[in-house]
Design a protein around this motif. Structure first.
Motif, PDB file in Angstrom:
ATOM      1  N   PRO A 266       0.837  -1.205   0.000  1.00  0.00           N
ATOM      2  CA  PRO A 266       0.000   0.000   0.000  1.00  0.00           C
ATOM      3  C   PRO A 266       0.870   1.252   0.000  1.00  0.00           C
ATOM      4  N   GLU A 267       0.382   2.278  -0.640  1.00  0.00           N
ATOM      5  CA  GLU A 267       1.130   3.526  -0.780  1.00  0.00           C
ATOM      6  C   GLU A 267       1.494   4.122   0.578  1.00  0.00           C
ATOM      7  N   LYS A 268       0.634   3.929   1.583  1.00  0.00           N
ATOM      8  CA  LYS A 268       0.880   4.557   2.882  1.00  0.00           C
ATOM      9  C   LYS A 268       2.098   3.994   3.593  1.00  0.00           C
ATOM     10  N   ILE A 269       2.590   2.802   3.182  1.00  0.00           N
ATOM     11  CA  ILE A 269       3.776   2.245   3.840  1.00  0.00           C
ATOM     12  C   ILE A 269       4.949   2.099   2.868  1.00  0.00           C
ATOM     13  N   THR A 270       4.852   2.696   1.696  1.00  0.00           N
ATOM     14  CA  THR A 270       5.908   2.549   0.695  1.00  0.00           C
ATOM     15  C   THR A 270       7.273   2.953   1.243  1.00  0.00           C
ATOM     16  N   SER A 271       7.329   4.030   2.002  1.00  0.00           N
ATOM     17  CA  SER A 271       8.608   4.516   2.523  1.00  0.00           C
ATOM     18  C   SER A 271       9.203   3.577   3.568  1.00  0.00           C
ATOM     19  N   LYS A 272       8.375   2.676   4.116  1.00  0.00           N
ATOM     20  CA  LYS A 272       8.840   1.757   5.153  1.00  0.00           C
ATOM     21  C   LYS A 272       8.979   0.325   4.631  1.00  0.00           C
ATOM     22  N   CYS A 273       8.718   0.132   3.347  1.00  0.00           N
ATOM     23  CA  CYS A 273       8.681  -1.215   2.775  1.00  0.00           C
ATOM     24  C   CYS A 273       9.747  -1.386   1.697  1.00  0.00           C
ATOM     25  N   LEU A 274      10.472  -2.481   1.782  1.00  0.00           N
ATOM     26  CA  LEU A 274      11.441  -2.866   0.769  1.00  0.00           C
ATOM     27  C   LEU A 274      10.923  -4.145   0.130  1.00  0.00           C
ATOM     28  N   ALA A 275      10.598  -4.077  -1.158  1.00  0.00           N
ATOM     29  CA  ALA A 275       9.947  -5.207  -1.826  1.00  0.00           C
ATOM     30  C   ALA A 275      10.856  -5.842  -2.861  1.00  0.00           C
ATOM     31  N   PHE A 276      10.814  -7.162  -2.925  1.00  0.00           N
ATOM     32  CA  PHE A 276      11.590  -7.930  -3.893  1.00  0.00           C
ATOM     33  C   PHE A 276      10.629  -8.813  -4.683  1.00  0.00           C
ATOM     34  N   ASN A 277      10.529  -8.594  -5.991  1.00  0.00           N
ATOM     35  CA  ASN A 277       9.704  -9.491  -6.811  1.00  0.00           C
ATOM     36  C   ASN A 277      10.617 -10.478  -7.532  1.00  0.00           C
ATOM     37  N   ARG A 278      11.400 -11.199  -6.721  1.00  0.00           N
ATOM     38  CA  ARG A 278      12.344 -12.188  -7.209  1.00  0.00           C
ATOM     39  C   ARG A 278      12.134 -13.504  -6.469  1.00  0.00           C
ATOM     40  N   ASP A 279      12.865 -14.529  -6.902  1.00  0.00           N
ATOM     41  CA  ASP A 279      12.791 -15.822  -6.241  1.00  0.00           C
ATOM     42  C   ASP A 279      13.223 -15.694  -4.782  1.00  0.00           C
ATOM     43  N   ILE A 280      12.399 -16.184  -3.884  1.00  0.00           N
ATOM     44  CA  ILE A 280      12.653 -16.036  -2.449  1.00  0.00           C
ATOM     45  C   ILE A 280      13.972 -16.685  -2.049  1.00  0.00           C
ATOM     46  N   ALA A 281      14.228 -17.891  -2.537  1.00  0.00           N
ATOM     47  CA  ALA A 281      15.434 -18.615  -2.157  1.00  0.00           C
ATOM     48  C   ALA A 281      16.686 -17.829  -2.539  1.00  0.00           C
ATOM     49  N   GLN A 282      16.687 -17.232  -3.715  1.00  0.00           N
ATOM     50  CA  GLN A 282      17.852 -16.479  -4.168  1.00  0.00           C
ATOM     51  C   GLN A 282      18.081 -15.246  -3.305  1.00  0.00           C
ATOM     52  N   VAL A 283      17.016 -14.512  -2.998  1.00  0.00           N
ATOM     53  CA  VAL A 283      17.148 -13.301  -2.199  1.00  0.00           C
ATOM     54  C   VAL A 283      17.650 -13.626  -0.795  1.00  0.00           C
ATOM     55  N   ILE A 284      17.081 -14.665  -0.180  1.00  0.00           N
ATOM     56  CA  ILE A 284      17.498 -15.039   1.169  1.00  0.00           C
ATOM     57  C   ILE A 284      18.964 -15.473   1.185  1.00  0.00           C
ATOM     58  N   THR A 285      19.369 -16.254   0.186  1.00  0.00           N
ATOM     59  CA  THR A 285      20.760 -16.697   0.117  1.00  0.00           C
ATOM     60  C   THR A 285      21.710 -15.521  -0.020  1.00  0.00           C
ATOM     61  N   GLU A 286      21.363 -14.563  -0.856  1.00  0.00           N
ATOM     62  CA  GLU A 286      22.214 -13.383  -1.032  1.00  0.00           C
ATOM     63  C   GLU A 286      22.327 -12.582   0.257  1.00  0.00           C
ATOM     64  N   MET A 287      21.231 -12.411   0.948  1.00  0.00           N
ATOM     65  CA  MET A 287      21.263 -11.685   2.214  1.00  0.00           C
ATOM     66  C   MET A 287      22.082 -12.450   3.248  1.00  0.00           C
ATOM     67  N   LYS A 288      21.874 -13.762   3.333  1.00  0.00           N
ATOM     68  CA  LYS A 288      22.606 -14.569   4.311  1.00  0.00           C
ATOM     69  C   LYS A 288      24.103 -14.490   4.069  1.00  0.00           C
ATOM     70  N   ASN A 289      24.518 -14.585   2.815  1.00  0.00           N
ATOM     71  CA  ASN A 289      25.947 -14.565   2.510  1.00  0.00           C
ATOM     72  C   ASN A 289      26.598 -13.255   2.932  1.00  0.00           C
ATOM     73  N   ILE A 290      25.907 -12.144   2.723  1.00  0.00           N
ATOM     74  CA  ILE A 290      26.449 -10.852   3.153  1.00  0.00           C
ATOM     75  C   ILE A 290      26.570 -10.805   4.668  1.00  0.00           C
ATOM     76  N   ILE A 291      25.519 -11.268   5.359  1.00  0.00           N
ATOM     77  CA  ILE A 291      25.528 -11.243   6.834  1.00  0.00           C
ATOM     78  C   ILE A 291      26.640 -12.109   7.387  1.00  0.00           C
ATOM     79  N   LEU A 292      26.794 -13.329   6.865  1.00  0.00           N
ATOM     80  CA  LEU A 292      27.823 -14.232   7.378  1.00  0.00           C
ATOM     81  C   LEU A 292      29.215 -13.727   7.048  1.00  0.00           C
ATOM     82  N   ASN A 293      29.398 -13.131   5.857  1.00  0.00           N
ATOM     83  CA  ASN A 293      30.700 -12.598   5.498  1.00  0.00           C
ATOM     84  C   ASN A 293      31.096 -11.439   6.410  1.00  0.00           C
ATOM     85  N   LYS A 294      30.129 -10.572   6.723  1.00  0.00           N
ATOM     86  CA  LYS A 294      30.402  -9.463   7.631  1.00  0.00           C
ATOM     87  C   LYS A 294      30.736  -9.967   9.019  1.00  0.00           C
ATOM     88  N   ASN A 295      30.014 -10.981   9.473  1.00  0.00           N
ATOM     89  CA  ASN A 295      30.266 -11.521  10.805  1.00  0.00           C
ATOM     90  C   ASN A 295      31.643 -12.182  10.894  1.00  0.00           C
TER      91      ASN A 295
END
Length: 299
Positions: A266-295
């Motif tokens: 909804p438009e009222k939460i656009t500024s607070k929402c980050l949306a990905f219209n991609r494959d869930i598994a790919q997005v989660i893996t990419e996020m996890k790899n960044i987090i683990l590499n930083k840690n």
């Protein structure tokens, strides 16, 4: 309602930043999460592999089989349970933990988290998530209930599933009459513990609702991140719409929505929402790899 898609649809770094800065994380998961890991009810190849005999009968997908075997009556009870015993065995018991769930666990295991899910396949527990932090109001493939029901008691179904499958006629895809599961309390038939109609035994599951609401209320003083995964419009009142409302009303809440088909917010939460219209598994893996590499670099 005016709808719009968040511009930063591929901003993995921003998503990781929000995860790292969150004081608490509320995860909402629908069927799309399991589908991204391989449990796709619309995959004809998966159905052919798991149910070759039914495929020969002309059935093409798990979703189609569910619709055919959705209702049980005295004329189809043996065929009904032949399908559902195999369905539950393969999805609840045989299926290994899926990669998206493992990656998600690695991302949030050291955070203050809670989960609400409409999935009934047990994947969160297999991945290592704390069962006390999971609210699953739609039921559980691992449980049966009385079809009356005569009580709120739920029954572990592993041995009953094994018995039906081991004795079934594979050629006709029928279980034996004597293996049809019955309630040990009243003698009536047992049923799947799924929210199908008014007979659903929900009380044992709804005990977690207070924990879910307490988690949200206690997050008000800090930053709350909602991560919504594969939630469409089948039952939007359980996760999708409440997550949008929480994001709008919580003073420090942000929403990450990952959904290949329904990533609009909804438009009222656009500024607070980050949306990905991609494959869930790919997005989660990419996020996890960044987090683990930083840690690992910070150690």
């Amino acid at each position: 309602m005016s709808m719009s898609i968040q511009i930063n649809t591929d901003n993995i770094s921003e998503a990781v930043k929000r995860i790292n800065e969150a004081d608490s994380i509320l995860i909402g998961a629908g069927a799309g999460l399991s589908a991204s890991g391989g449990l796709n009810y619309n995959d004809p190849e998966l159905f052919k592999k798991w149910f070759p005999r039914l495929n020969q009968f002309g059935i093409r997908t798990i979703g189609e089989a569910i619709s055919i075997y959705w209702q049980v009556n005295d004329s189809n009870r043996r065929a009904f349970w032949a399908y559902w015993a195999n369905h539950i065995q393969k999805i609840r018991y045989d299926a290994p933990v899926l990669q998206p769930y493992m990656d998600l666990f690695d991302m949030v295991k050291n955070k203050d988290y809670f989960i609400i899910t409409t999935n009934v396949d047990g994947q969160f527990v297999k991945a290592g998530f704390d069962q006390d932090k999971i609210f699953a109001p739609q039921g559980d493939y691992g449980l049966f209930q009385c079809d009356g029901p005569c009580s709120n008691e739920l029954f572990d179904n592993r041995s009953l599933i094994d018995k039906m499958i081991s004795n079934m006629n594979s050629d006709d895809f029928l279980i034996r009459e004597e293996d049809i599961p019955r309630c040990p309390n009243c003698g009536s038939y047992l049923a799947k513990n799924l929210r199908i109609d008014h007979t659903f035994v929900e009380e044992p599951h709804m005990r977690k609702q207070k924990d879910y609401l307490d988690f949200i209320n206690q997050s008000v003083e800090g930053k709350l991140l909602l991560i919504e995964l594969g939630v469409g419009f089948n039952t939007p009142v359980i996760i999708r719409w409440p997550f949008e409302q929480i994001t709008a009303e919580h003073p420090h809440a942000e929403l990450i929505r990952i959904n290949m088909d329904n990533s609009k917010a909804p438009e009222k939460i656009t500024s607070k929402c980050l949306a990905f219209n991609r494959d869930i598994a790919q997005v989660i893996t990419e996020m996890k790899n960044i987090i683990l590499n930083k840690n690992s670099r910070s150690m």
